[in-house]
Design a protein around this motif. Sequence first.
Motif, PDB file in Angstrom:
ATOM      1  N   MET A 174     -61.243  58.636 -19.864  1.00  0.00           N
ATOM      2  CA  MET A 174     -59.826  58.287 -19.925  1.00  0.00           C
ATOM      3  C   MET A 174     -59.266  58.618 -18.560  1.00  0.00           C
ATOM      4  N   ARG A 175     -58.694  57.583 -17.902  1.00  0.00           N
ATOM      5  CA  ARG A 175     -58.215  57.760 -16.536  1.00  0.00           C
ATOM      6  C   ARG A 175     -56.761  58.255 -16.491  1.00  0.00           C
ATOM      7  N   PHE A 176     -56.350  58.642 -15.302  1.00  0.00           N
ATOM      8  CA  PHE A 176     -54.972  59.113 -15.074  1.00  0.00           C
ATOM      9  C   PHE A 176     -53.932  58.053 -15.429  1.00  0.00           C
ATOM     10  N   ASP A 177     -54.338  56.762 -15.378  1.00  0.00           N
ATOM     11  CA  ASP A 177     -53.364  55.688 -15.643  1.00  0.00           C
ATOM     12  C   ASP A 177     -53.363  55.252 -17.107  1.00  0.00           C
TER      13      ASP A 177
ATOM     14  N   PHE B 235     -58.585  48.604 -20.525  1.00  0.00           N
ATOM     15  CA  PHE B 235     -59.582  49.054 -19.550  1.00  0.00           C
ATOM     16  C   PHE B 235     -59.118  48.742 -18.126  1.00  0.00           C
ATOM     17  N   ILE B 236     -59.563  49.524 -17.163  1.00  0.00           N
ATOM     18  CA  ILE B 236     -59.258  49.271 -15.752  1.00  0.00           C
ATOM     19  C   ILE B 236     -60.170  48.153 -15.222  1.00  0.00           C
ATOM     20  N   GLY B 237     -59.618  47.328 -14.343  1.00  0.00           N
ATOM     21  CA  GLY B 237     -60.425  46.307 -13.669  1.00  0.00           C
ATOM     22  C   GLY B 237     -61.252  45.518 -14.668  1.00  0.00           C
ATOM     23  N   ASN B 238     -62.534  45.330 -14.359  1.00  0.00           N
ATOM     24  CA  ASN B 238     -63.405  44.623 -15.301  1.00  0.00           C
ATOM     25  C   ASN B 238     -64.363  45.584 -16.013  1.00  0.00           C
ATOM     26  N   ALA B 239     -63.876  46.815 -16.248  1.00  0.00           N
ATOM     27  CA  ALA B 239     -64.717  47.830 -16.897  1.00  0.00           C
ATOM     28  C   ALA B 239     -65.192  47.396 -18.289  1.00  0.00           C
TER      29      ALA B 239
ATOM     30  N   PRO C 208     -54.306  43.818  -8.559  1.00  0.00           N
ATOM     31  CA  PRO C 208     -53.079  43.943  -7.768  1.00  0.00           C
ATOM     32  C   PRO C 208     -53.353  44.238  -6.289  1.00  0.00           C
ATOM     33  N   GLN C 209     -54.611  44.537  -5.935  1.00  0.00           N
ATOM     34  CA  GLN C 209     -54.960  44.713  -4.527  1.00  0.00           C
ATOM     35  C   GLN C 209     -56.382  44.201  -4.336  1.00  0.00           C
ATOM     36  N   ARG C 210     -56.762  43.969  -3.064  1.00  0.00           N
ATOM     37  CA  ARG C 210     -58.104  43.453  -2.799  1.00  0.00           C
ATOM     38  C   ARG C 210     -59.141  44.569  -2.923  1.00  0.00           C
TER      39      ARG C 210
ATOM     40  N   GLY D 127     -66.276  57.320 -10.983  1.00  0.00           N
ATOM     41  CA  GLY D 127     -66.536  56.715  -9.677  1.00  0.00           C
ATOM     42  C   GLY D 127     -65.219  56.492  -8.982  1.00  0.00           C
ATOM     43  N   GLY D 128     -65.223  55.770  -7.871  1.00  0.00           N
ATOM     44  CA  GLY D 128     -63.973  55.522  -7.173  1.00  0.00           C
ATOM     45  C   GLY D 128     -64.167  54.842  -5.843  1.00  0.00           C
ATOM     46  N   PHE D 129     -63.147  54.935  -5.004  1.00  0.00           N
ATOM     47  CA  PHE D 129     -63.177  54.264  -3.706  1.00  0.00           C
ATOM     48  C   PHE D 129     -64.227  54.898  -2.789  1.00  0.00           C
TER      49      PHE D 129
ATOM     50  N   HIS E 217     -63.601  48.999  -1.081  1.00  0.00           N
ATOM     51  CA  HIS E 217     -64.766  48.984  -1.978  1.00  0.00           C
ATOM     52  C   HIS E 217     -64.728  50.192  -2.908  1.00  0.00           C
ATOM     53  N   ALA E 218     -65.102  49.963  -4.157  1.00  0.00           N
ATOM     54  CA  ALA E 218     -65.170  51.053  -5.132  1.00  0.00           C
ATOM     55  C   ALA E 218     -66.484  50.947  -5.898  1.00  0.00           C
ATOM     56  N   CYS E 219     -67.035  52.086  -6.262  1.00  0.00           N
ATOM     57  CA  CYS E 219     -68.288  52.116  -7.048  1.00  0.00           C
ATOM     58  C   CYS E 219     -68.082  52.957  -8.296  1.00  0.00           C
ATOM     59  N   HIS E 220     -68.582  52.462  -9.408  1.00  0.00           N
ATOM     60  CA  HIS E 220     -68.489  53.190 -10.677  1.00  0.00           C
ATOM     61  C   HIS E 220     -69.826  53.141 -11.390  1.00  0.00           C
ATOM     62  N   ALA E 221     -70.065  54.121 -12.272  1.00  0.00           N
ATOM     63  CA  ALA E 221     -71.379  54.196 -12.929  1.00  0.00           C
ATOM     64  C   ALA E 221     -71.271  54.443 -14.424  1.00  0.00           C
TER      65      ALA E 221
ATOM     66  N   GLU F  33     -66.936  64.765  -7.808  1.00  0.00           N
ATOM     67  CA  GLU F  33     -65.517  65.128  -7.927  1.00  0.00           C
ATOM     68  C   GLU F  33     -64.988  64.923  -9.342  1.00  0.00           C
ATOM     69  N   GLU F  34     -65.450  63.836  -9.979  1.00  0.00           N
ATOM     70  CA  GLU F  34     -64.876  63.490 -11.287  1.00  0.00           C
ATOM     71  C   GLU F  34     -65.639  64.085 -12.465  1.00  0.00           C
ATOM     72  N   LEU F  35     -66.928  64.398 -12.252  1.00  0.00           N
ATOM     73  CA  LEU F  35     -67.740  64.909 -13.373  1.00  0.00           C
ATOM     74  C   LEU F  35     -68.011  66.414 -13.284  1.00  0.00           C
TER      75      LEU F  35
HETATM   76  N1  APR Z   1     -64.408  47.951 -12.728  1.00  0.00           N
HETATM   77  C1  APR Z   1     -63.760  47.307 -11.766  1.00  0.00           C
HETATM   78  N2  APR Z   1     -62.852  47.876 -10.967  1.00  0.00           N
HETATM   79  C2  APR Z   1     -62.614  49.134 -11.201  1.00  0.00           C
HETATM   80  C3  APR Z   1     -63.261  49.876 -12.210  1.00  0.00           C
HETATM   81  C4  APR Z   1     -64.180  49.228 -12.974  1.00  0.00           C
HETATM   82  N3  APR Z   1     -64.876  49.848 -13.920  1.00  0.00           N
HETATM   83  N4  APR Z   1     -62.789  51.094 -12.200  1.00  0.00           N
HETATM   84  C5  APR Z   1     -61.883  51.110 -11.213  1.00  0.00           C
HETATM   85  N5  APR Z   1     -61.788  49.934 -10.617  1.00  0.00           N
HETATM   86  C6  APR Z   1     -60.987  49.536  -9.461  1.00  0.00           C
HETATM   87  C7  APR Z   1     -59.512  49.701  -9.695  1.00  0.00           C
HETATM   88  O1  APR Z   1     -58.832  48.718  -8.973  1.00  0.00           O
HETATM   89  C8  APR Z   1     -59.254  51.047  -9.077  1.00  0.00           C
HETATM   90  O2  APR Z   1     -57.937  51.186  -8.612  1.00  0.00           O
HETATM   91  O3  APR Z   1     -61.371  50.376  -8.391  1.00  0.00           O
HETATM   92  C9  APR Z   1     -60.243  51.078  -7.925  1.00  0.00           C
HETATM   93  C10 APR Z   1     -60.656  52.468  -7.510  1.00  0.00           C
HETATM   94  O4  APR Z   1     -61.238  53.157  -8.587  1.00  0.00           O
HETATM   95  P1  APR Z   1     -60.699  54.609  -9.030  1.00  0.00           P
HETATM   96  O5  APR Z   1     -61.780  55.213  -9.864  1.00  0.00           O
HETATM   97  O6  APR Z   1     -59.347  54.484  -9.600  1.00  0.00           O
HETATM   98  O7  APR Z   1     -60.564  55.311  -7.616  1.00  0.00           O
HETATM   99  P2  APR Z   1     -60.655  56.817  -7.142  1.00  0.00           P
HETATM  100  O8  APR Z   1     -61.167  56.828  -5.737  1.00  0.00           O
HETATM  101  O9  APR Z   1     -61.353  57.627  -8.158  1.00  0.00           O
HETATM  102  O10 APR Z   1     -59.154  57.256  -6.973  1.00  0.00           O
HETATM  103  C11 APR Z   1     -58.186  57.234  -7.971  1.00  0.00           C
HETATM  104  O11 APR Z   1     -56.486  58.054  -6.428  1.00  0.00           O
HETATM  105  O12 APR Z   1     -56.411  57.937  -4.090  1.00  0.00           O
HETATM  106  C12 APR Z   1     -55.862  57.484  -5.290  1.00  0.00           C
HETATM  107  O13 APR Z   1     -54.761  55.408  -5.267  1.00  0.00           O
HETATM  108  C13 APR Z   1     -56.036  56.001  -5.362  1.00  0.00           C
HETATM  109  O14 APR Z   1     -56.004  54.830  -7.491  1.00  0.00           O
HETATM  110  C14 APR Z   1     -56.722  55.715  -6.679  1.00  0.00           C
HETATM  111  C15 APR Z   1     -56.833  57.054  -7.359  1.00  0.00           C
END
Ligand code: APR
Length: 197
Positions: free
Chosen positions: A50-53, A165-169, A105-107, A60-62, A22-26, A80-82
């Motif tokens: 702008m992300r690392f990728d 954009f990453i995911g469905n951002a 590419p992953q669940r 936000g993140g995992f 699970h990941a959360c973003h804002a 951590e990110e802000l």
């Molecule tokens: N909408 C949908 N999915 C998203 C979004 C978004 N806006 N942003 C990110 N994701 C998905 C992507 O699949 C992403 O890989 O959520 C995952 C996690 O979000 P990140 O912000 O990339 O995660 P974070 O915990 O900040 O870590 C960044 O460090 O530990 C490593 O491999 C890990 O890719 C991760 C990276």
Amino acid sequence: MGDPRALSREAALRLGPPQWKHACHALLYAPCPERLFGKIPLRFAVLMQMRFDGRLGFPGGFVDLRDTSLEEGLNRELREELGPGAASLHIAELDYMSSHASENPQRVVAHFYAKQLCLDELRTIEEGATRAKDHGLEVMGLVRVPLYTMRDGVGGLPAFLSNTFIGNARDQLVHALETFQLVPREQLQKAVSTAQK
Ligand code: APR
Ligand code: MG
Ligand code: MG
């Protein structure tokens, strides 16, 4: 099934580890009375990063479902990110917008939140962002989203939406711009269709 597919918060929370992460973003935004070149109203300041990728996304993140709530995990990632400017920022369940599950590419189940700040609060976050733990690592920099369309019909929001954009951002951004009326509806629809061409 479509990828990503929208699902309710309850259904999303039933997708547990180890199969699903699970990941959360804002999305953070603030009313902004300034004008570009003294002419074009900015209307709102909307933050992305702008992300690392090399893709654009939201801060936000995992999160770990086993030892924190979604919102606790989100608030930790935001600090951590802000950085220090986000010390008093607190995203709550009330700010929840949507959940999407994707298999490739992953669940991942991505939960999305949005919160309105005042411009001073948003500026404090921007000012502290280069001192964040993840600055220059996971986060290459914060950006504001241009909400206007320039006279050529492309510059501004349409050009911004043409980025990767990453995911469905990108969909999360467009949905929030519509929901909170940050861009007039007709202008938003035009920007989206121009960017798709
Ligand atoms: N909408 C949908 N999915 C998203 C979004 C978004 N806006 N942003 C990110 N994701 C998905 C992507 O699949 C992403 O890989 O959520 C995952 C996690 O979000 P990140 O912000 O990339 O995660 P974070 O915990 O900040 O870590 C960044 O460090 O530990 C490593 O491999 C890990 O890719 C991760 C990276
Ligand atoms: Mg992170
Ligand atoms: Mg992240």
